[in-house]
Design a protein around this motif. Sequence first.
Motif, short mmCIF file in Angstrom:
data_model
loop_
_atom_site.label_atom_id
_atom_site.label_comp_id
_atom_site.label_asym_id
_atom_site.label_seq_id
_atom_site.Cartn_x
_atom_site.Cartn_y
_atom_site.Cartn_z
N UNK A 269 -56.06 -1.28 120.80
CA UNK A 269 -55.89 -1.11 122.25
C UNK A 269 -54.83 -0.07 122.58
N UNK A 270 -53.79 -0.07 121.77
CA UNK A 270 -52.68 0.83 122.07
C UNK A 270 -53.09 2.29 121.90
N UNK A 271 -53.77 2.56 120.78
CA UNK A 271 -54.15 3.94 120.49
C UNK A 271 -55.52 4.28 121.09
N UNK A 272 -56.30 3.24 121.38
CA UNK A 272 -57.58 3.46 122.03
C UNK A 272 -58.69 3.94 121.14
N UNK B 41 -64.05 6.19 121.09
CA UNK B 41 -63.28 5.37 120.13
C UNK B 41 -63.77 5.53 118.68
N UNK B 42 -64.80 6.31 118.48
CA UNK B 42 -65.29 6.52 117.11
C UNK B 42 -66.44 5.58 116.78
N UNK C 231 -61.80 10.49 121.23
CA UNK C 231 -61.16 11.02 122.43
C UNK C 231 -60.81 9.84 123.35
N UNK C 232 -59.74 9.14 123.02
CA UNK C 232 -59.44 7.90 123.78
C UNK C 232 -59.20 8.17 125.27
N UNK D 248 -65.49 -2.53 121.20
CA UNK D 248 -65.06 -1.76 122.36
C UNK D 248 -65.55 -2.41 123.66
N UNK D 249 -66.85 -2.75 123.67
CA UNK D 249 -67.42 -3.39 124.85
C UNK D 249 -66.72 -4.73 125.10
N UNK D 250 -66.46 -5.44 124.00
CA UNK D 250 -65.82 -6.75 124.14
C UNK D 250 -64.43 -6.64 124.74
#
Lengths: 360, 559
Positions: free
Chosen positions: A41-44, A255-256, A269-270, A309-311
């Motif tokens: 979450x922090x780095x995305x 997010x990859x 590309x967060x 990511x969706x979660x």
Amino acid sequence: MNDVVQDIKKIAQQVYDHIKKAKPPALETPVRSLSNVAFDKKEGFFRIQDSVKRRALTASTIKSFAQTLRMMGLSKELVESDDTATKREAYYVSKNWGDARFSEQPESDSVMDDIEAMLRVNREQLGFIPGEHGGAVAGALTVIDHDFETKKEIKIDCTQFGSGAYSIPSSVEHLKFETKAKFILAIETQGMFERLNKHNYWKKENCILIAMSGVPTRACRRFIRKLSDEKHLPVYVFTDGDPYGYGNIYRTLKVGSGNAAHINEFFCVPQAKFIGVTPDDIDDYHLPTHPLKEIDLKKIKDLLKNDPFIQEHKEWQKALQQMAKNKVRVEQQAFAAHGLNHVMEIYLPEKISDAKKWLP
Amino acid sequence: MEPGQHKAHEMATKQRDIGVAEFFARNRHLLGFDNKRKALLTTIKEAVDNSLDACEEAGILPEINVEIIDMQNDRFRVIIEDNGPGIVKEQIPSIFAKLLYGSKFHSLKQSRGQQGIGISASVMYGQLTTGRASKVMSKIGEGEPAHVYELKIDTKTNKPEIISDATKEWSKPHGTKIQIDLEGLYQKGGQSVDEYLKETAVVNPHVTIIYTNPKAEQLIFPRATDVMPVKSEEIKPHPYGVELGVFMKMLEVTPSKTFQQFMTTEFSKVSPKVVKEICEIARILPNVKPKKISHEEVEKIVKAIPEVKIHAPSTDCISPITAELLEKGIKKEINAEFYASVSRSPAVYRGNPFQIEVALAYGGDQPKDKQARVMRFANRVPLLFQQGACGVTKAIQSINWKPYGLNQSSGSLPVGPLTILVHISSVWVPFTSESKEAIAHYPEILAEIKLALQEAGRSLAKYTAKKAKVKGELKKRSFIQKYMPHVATGLQEILGLDKADEEEILRNLDIILEAKRGKLDNMEFDPTKNEEYDEEWAKIGKEESSDEEYGEEREDDEE
């Protein structure tokens, strides 16, 4: 460069030492899949976790064990001779490895990705380059590259390609940028990119247009990230309004992916934001739609259930549930129903200026 | 006076005219003389069976000499000589030249020639096909002369016709020799004399057979053991096995004064209490005179017997081959990788004790894609005909052989490199016909065969499962080994190793692999491992043309 060779040698030496002591040798490579990532979450971005695959003297892993070592050997040779091979070429090199040859390129690509993950480098550092096109760029940007022979700087003005575009190279680390643009617009389809480019949308809005042509390549992701980071530009993403546009194209850019989880940190590309097409846009802009197919509904279910990511994002869950409920999808080109230039004159300016209507 | 009455008298006269010998002359197929080839075999079989029975009865280790001389034009002279106890002079003509003589009518004792027509049928067959008398020589002991007869059968009266009667010096201390000329056909193959004698030797390891075939090749099957089989005891019949006709005959000839005495003395396991229960159901009195019992009452008695609970007969009258000797025999014949043998405990069908023994030979040089070879034996006699009609075959077919590592389409014989040997010993082996070629389908017998084969099958399954496992493991290992040189090459490329290092890697990888996966048993067939196997022996009886192999289903003669 030599670090990679050192690392390859170090790993091979460990294997060799085991064999010399008559101890079972093994190689361990990180598992590259959504099941082995967590959303940071922090780095995305999707960060790879600790699961590893073990390759050793077993019937199910001996072949890839041997192939991994031989691929490491090829990489070492490439790096030492300052040469490169495309992924396709590497696959053909394996054809004279006898029984250890790859029968299809996805097999050699996968072993290559495993070596990347094991060494925590990207494949360009291993001497391998992708065969595919990295993405198209047009607009208010000058890319600074250099001539490989003379090492002289080359300035590439992305406003000067007319109806064509600048093509992102497979390796972008050495590039530098000059720009006064306000934002980057990453577009799913080549068609929409060409429409906006032809009508000088980038001039009007002072922006940089990038066509991803489906799921963005690593080079494309890295290019956008580097450009955005260095020039402090916001990144807006414009895809079709369907599960593939959300879950594959946008998600991977931002997010990859699971498959390349080991390099997501640099190839994401967060800061990207999703401007559309959202399920709400269908009503707001009276867009013509297509019914969702069974496979689309399955994809939505899968995203809701398995995608970290969706979660992590209620807004995305809501959007996907809304789409599943309405059972319709919408294409970028649908705005043409209101006139060919509706998308650049009305839709894009309105959406870009209204952050409340974006998705994270 | 009706004209039909005259006709009936005429017919009755004619019918009387057909004597038992003539009947059999006209129905030779019932006795195993269907065709020339089979006639030759049946003649030898009857003579050898008699010789072996006689020797064993007298406690003599049998040594049988069989000779077949080709006399051209489909005629053969068959000479069978034994070292048995001999036959007293007075009995010689009747034994060899009277059909149904001395039939072991209601004697229940495990023997080869338990039923059927015996050697006299061969004498008659020879006489019918060649017109010649048979010669018999027999001597009963030291100091006695040998009696030599030339005999024919009067086919109308079924009485011996003595052509000549003489005495002769015979160096042998005792024994019998018979010579029959007959029309026949000599062929090798699965149903040949050669095969019959060989299989006889397989299940009679105490017998020596010296055999000279029509090509003047001499084959010697030497005895493998000096131990005689346990002498089988004669037992009284059990009420459960008795049939109406036999029962009536027994009532006729019994010296007993009352029905109760008759039942308790002539049958086994019958107590006065059992007689009382039978009488109650049949509504007759226990003290009635046996000869006074009416036909109707006999029917009631025979019907009542199964309703009364009677103890099973004692089974110690059976003389099995033993699993060990059976396995030894099959090892001599078949070079296989795996053998199993099972001897069941005796059981009872219809009041008759019997015992099943089986042996399996798996793998080796047996064909993999053909139906299993079946070797059937009854009271140590090989059964070479009517495999399809035999209860043994039915029992084999009713087993699911797949868990034991064989192929099988349902209801068929298993397919694979397998020989199945089944031996039934009984005081009364139930054959489907007088030619004694197929065992009747009694459920008790089929069940015992099945149980025996399943028990042997379970140990076979262990073997085939292990073999399959080793095969799978070998496949895995060779797959791993295929890629080991690439591991070495990869390391060589990265670390710049030399040839010696690469070789060391390969050697060590082999060591690591074996240490990790364990040492493997060698399951490959070793043709030299079976020391009992006798290649020359195995060839006996095989067709000379190379295209017929063992394991093929034997063709039965047209019926």
